[in-house]
Design a protein around this motif. Structure first.
Motif, PDB file in Angstrom:
ATOM      1  N   ASN A   1      62.827  66.950  38.144  1.00 19.17           N
ATOM      2  CA  ASN A   1      62.477  67.650  39.020  1.00 19.17           C
ATOM      3  C   ASN A   1      63.524  67.742  40.265  1.00 19.17           C
ATOM      4  O   ASN A   1      64.092  66.693  41.018  1.00 19.17           O
ATOM      5  N   VAL A   2      64.388  68.628  40.073  1.00 14.88           N
ATOM      6  CA  VAL A   2      65.829  68.763  40.737  1.00 14.88           C
ATOM      7  C   VAL A   2      65.668  68.882  42.102  1.00 14.88           C
ATOM      8  O   VAL A   2      66.105  68.012  42.854  1.00 14.88           O
ATOM      9  N   PHE A   3      64.792  69.752  42.767  1.00 14.83           N
ATOM     10  CA  PHE A   3      64.605  69.678  44.081  1.00 14.83           C
ATOM     11  C   PHE A   3      63.032  70.158  44.350  1.00 14.83           C
ATOM     12  O   PHE A   3      62.798  71.337  44.942  1.00 14.83           O
ATOM     13  N   PHE A   4      62.309  69.414  43.668  1.00 20.82           N
ATOM     14  CA  PHE A   4      60.665  69.464  44.166  1.00 20.82           C
ATOM     15  C   PHE A   4      59.986  70.807  43.722  1.00 20.82           C
ATOM     16  O   PHE A   4      58.856  71.308  43.921  1.00 20.82           O
ATOM     17  N   GLU A   5      60.965  71.482  42.657  1.00 19.75           N
ATOM     18  CA  GLU A   5      60.192  72.656  42.014  1.00 19.75           C
ATOM     19  C   GLU A   5      58.840  72.367  41.165  1.00 19.75           C
ATOM     20  O   GLU A   5      57.927  73.203  41.084  1.00 19.75           O
ATOM     21  N   HIS A   6      58.779  71.252  40.848  1.00 17.10           N
ATOM     22  CA  HIS A   6      57.407  70.514  40.006  1.00 17.10           C
ATOM     23  C   HIS A   6      56.677  69.764  41.009  1.00 17.10           C
ATOM     24  O   HIS A   6      57.229  68.522  41.136  1.00 17.10           O
TER      25      HIS A   6
ATOM     26  N   VAL B   1      58.389  64.171  54.362  1.00 14.37           N
ATOM     27  CA  VAL B   1      59.632  64.314  54.974  1.00 14.37           C
ATOM     28  C   VAL B   1      60.861  63.189  54.148  1.00 14.37           C
ATOM     29  O   VAL B   1      61.943  63.447  54.208  1.00 14.37           O
ATOM     30  N   ALA B   2      60.368  61.905  54.245  1.00 15.81           N
ATOM     31  CA  ALA B   2      61.103  60.906  53.789  1.00 15.81           C
ATOM     32  C   ALA B   2      61.762  60.980  52.524  1.00 15.81           C
ATOM     33  O   ALA B   2      63.038  60.849  52.264  1.00 15.81           O
ATOM     34  N   ALA B   3      61.380  61.630  51.507  1.00 18.29           N
ATOM     35  CA  ALA B   3      61.704  62.238  50.261  1.00 18.29           C
ATOM     36  C   ALA B   3      62.718  63.347  50.467  1.00 18.29           C
ATOM     37  O   ALA B   3      63.667  63.506  49.569  1.00 18.29           O
ATOM     38  N   LEU B   4      62.621  64.194  51.124  1.00 16.91           N
ATOM     39  CA  LEU B   4      63.335  65.298  51.660  1.00 16.91           C
ATOM     40  C   LEU B   4      64.596  64.797  51.891  1.00 16.91           C
ATOM     41  O   LEU B   4      65.797  65.025  51.975  1.00 16.91           O
ATOM     42  N   ARG B   5      64.452  63.611  52.857  1.00 22.36           N
ATOM     43  CA  ARG B   5      65.794  62.961  53.452  1.00 22.36           C
ATOM     44  C   ARG B   5      66.624  62.286  52.407  1.00 22.36           C
ATOM     45  O   ARG B   5      67.750  62.003  52.561  1.00 22.36           O
ATOM     46  N   ALA B   6      66.074  61.880  51.280  1.00 23.99           N
ATOM     47  CA  ALA B   6      66.661  60.870  50.363  1.00 23.99           C
ATOM     48  C   ALA B   6      67.674  61.464  49.788  1.00 23.99           C
ATOM     49  O   ALA B   6      67.425  62.761  49.424  1.00 23.99           O
TER      50      ALA B   6
ATOM     51  N   VAL C   1      68.606  72.679  63.803  1.00 28.03           N
ATOM     52  CA  VAL C   1      68.975  71.921  64.761  1.00 28.03           C
ATOM     53  C   VAL C   1      68.013  70.772  64.930  1.00 28.03           C
ATOM     54  O   VAL C   1      68.102  69.526  65.391  1.00 28.03           O
ATOM     55  N   ASP C   2      66.576  71.180  64.667  1.00 25.35           N
ATOM     56  CA  ASP C   2      65.417  70.177  64.954  1.00 25.35           C
ATOM     57  C   ASP C   2      65.046  69.266  63.841  1.00 25.35           C
ATOM     58  O   ASP C   2      65.206  68.095  63.768  1.00 25.35           O
ATOM     59  N   ALA C   3      64.999  69.815  62.741  1.00 23.51           N
ATOM     60  CA  ALA C   3      64.487  69.088  61.419  1.00 23.51           C
ATOM     61  C   ALA C   3      65.666  68.392  60.672  1.00 23.51           C
ATOM     62  O   ALA C   3      65.509  67.285  60.421  1.00 23.51           O
ATOM     63  N   ALA C   4      66.779  69.211  60.596  1.00 28.48           N
ATOM     64  CA  ALA C   4      68.019  68.461  59.980  1.00 28.48           C
ATOM     65  C   ALA C   4      67.552  68.036  58.714  1.00 28.48           C
ATOM     66  O   ALA C   4      68.115  67.029  58.154  1.00 28.48           O
ATOM     67  N   LEU C   5      66.936  68.675  57.806  1.00 30.87           N
ATOM     68  CA  LEU C   5      66.444  68.152  56.491  1.00 30.87           C
ATOM     69  C   LEU C   5      67.547  68.688  55.575  1.00 30.87           C
ATOM     70  O   LEU C   5      67.625  69.963  55.365  1.00 30.87           O
ATOM     71  N   PRO C   6      68.212  67.944  54.679  1.00 28.31           N
ATOM     72  CA  PRO C   6      69.048  68.389  53.481  1.00 28.31           C
ATOM     73  C   PRO C   6      68.229  69.027  52.576  1.00 28.31           C
ATOM     74  O   PRO C   6      67.122  68.625  52.302  1.00 28.31           O
ATOM     75  N   GLY C   7      68.838  69.953  52.181  1.00 25.25           N
ATOM     76  CA  GLY C   7      68.255  70.702  50.894  1.00 25.25           C
ATOM     77  C   GLY C   7      68.081  72.133  51.264  1.00 25.25           C
ATOM     78  O   GLY C   7      68.510  72.701  52.114  1.00 25.25           O
TER      79      GLY C   7
END
Length: 365
Positions: A354-359, A206-211, A143-149
């Motif tokens: 780097n598919v989802f920030f694993e590296h 956070v901007a990278a997570l939203r991209a 609800v608050d962050a709404a970050l995709p991933g």
């Protein structure tokens, strides 16, 4: 009205204790929702839960076939109705939570909604259980962050509620059952219902997570092979016990762990059984790839043995926790099996991405 998809898979958060035995109970997940509605007050009136239960099992019994069923369940709901849901919560057992979280991080990298995994330290009816608090924090994060991933929340023994990237989780430590993120740096914390990012050199902004992100793996070809052998180093490790030449079924690849200094035995003088470079050369002759994880960044100072491993051509996956590295190899060799040049190119391109920030970036690791 906010709508959240809740996918029950079992685990302690979906279990009951009968005498001295804790086992899954298919109705416990729905009891969790009732407990949440009773405890959340006005917020619960603003949220509607859609549920799915593709499996009910203790997470130590989770297999790649279950992973595929879970991915299908989430994609069918989230991808076909992207405007309907604010996000999804997956309730899971804590034992293999990091593996499923990493798997979903790769398989759902392109999904534009938050998918949050959570678990419990004890069954819900136990007053010491953190399961309800963990679930409430997962709701609050969506609800608050709404970050995709793909993320995970799990209360620690200090009463804090860290938020972790799905691809940056190590197994919980024995004895205290705590999840410890790399560098001790979770992505952030939930505090009074709000997501507070943790600023650290290894954490993506956070901007990278939203991209927007490309699909990590092609859904129509997605597969996870069990033909991966995972070896951890220890003094006296005898590679002669891994005589793949004599086996009727050989692994597609080997993931070899390292000591904390990114080292393993490289001694060669009359000691093939203990030499990782010699073992890797023997595997190469059999068409078996050997990967190391986690290796240090190429520009970091390394011990002589680490240089010898690199010089021997043993390849590494850098800046990645072993759990995420293992799942990445299972996905790479399961989705892109075989040895023809085009398949090898696709497989290695996936492993390098780097598919989802694993590296992670920053630091020696």
């Amino acid at each position: 009205m906010t709508e959240i998809l809740v996918v029950f898979t079992g685990g302690t958060i979906g279990s009951r204790q009968t005498g001295a035995v804790v086992d899954v109970d298919s109705g416990t997940g729905y009891a969790l929702l009732e407990r949440y509605r009773e405890s959340a007050g006005a917020l619960a009136e603003e949220i509607r839960f859609e549920t799915a239960q593709p499996m009910t099992l203790l997470s130590e019994n989770m297999m790649p076939a279950h992973w595929l069923a879970l991915v299908r369940c989430l994609r069918e709901r989230l991808a076909t109705e992207p405007e309907r849901f604010a996000g999804a919560i997956v309730t899971h057992g804590s034992d293999t939570l990091p593996y499923t979280a990493a798997m979903l991080g790769y398989a759902l990298a392109d999904v534009r909604l938050p998918v949050v995994l959570t678990a419990a330290n004890r069954p819900l009816e136990d007053p010491r259980s953190n399961g309800l608090r963990n679930f409430a924090a997962a709701v609050d994060f969506i609800v608050d962050a709404a970050l995709p991933g793909v993320y995970a929340v799990f209360e620690n023994d200090r009463g804090e509620m860290p938020v972790m990237l799905g691809t940056r989780m190590a197994e919980a430590r024995p004895f205290d059952d705590q999840f410890a993120p790399p560098y001790g740096a979770p992505l952030g914390h939930m505090l009074d219902g709000r997501f507070v990012p943790h600023e650290h050199a290894v954490n993506p902004p956070v901007a990278a997570l939203r991209a927007a992100r490309e699909p990590g793996l092609p859904p129509e070809r997605l597969g996870f092979t069990t033909d991966i052998v995972y070896i951890r180093p220890y003094p006296g490790l005898d590679y002669g016990l891994y005589d793949f030449e004599r086996l009727p079924r050989r692994p597609a690849a080997v993931l070899h762990g390292l000591y904390h200094s990114a080292t393993a035995c490289s001694a060669a003088a009359g000691a093939y059984e203990s030499s990782l470079p010699a073992f890797a050369a023997r595997c190469a002759a059999l068409g078996i790839d050997v990967w190391l994880a986690p290796v240090k960044a190429a520009d970091s100072a390394r011990y002589r043995s680490a240089h010898e491993l690199a010089e021997a051509g043993v390849r590494g996956l850098a800046r990645i926790v072993p759990e995420a590295a293992l799942v990445k190899l299972m996905a790479a060799y399961g989705t892109y099996p075989g040895r023809d040049p085009e398949t090898v190119r696709e497989r290695e391109a996936f492993l390098a991405r780097n598919v989802f920030f694993e590296h992670h970036e920053g630091g020696d690791w």
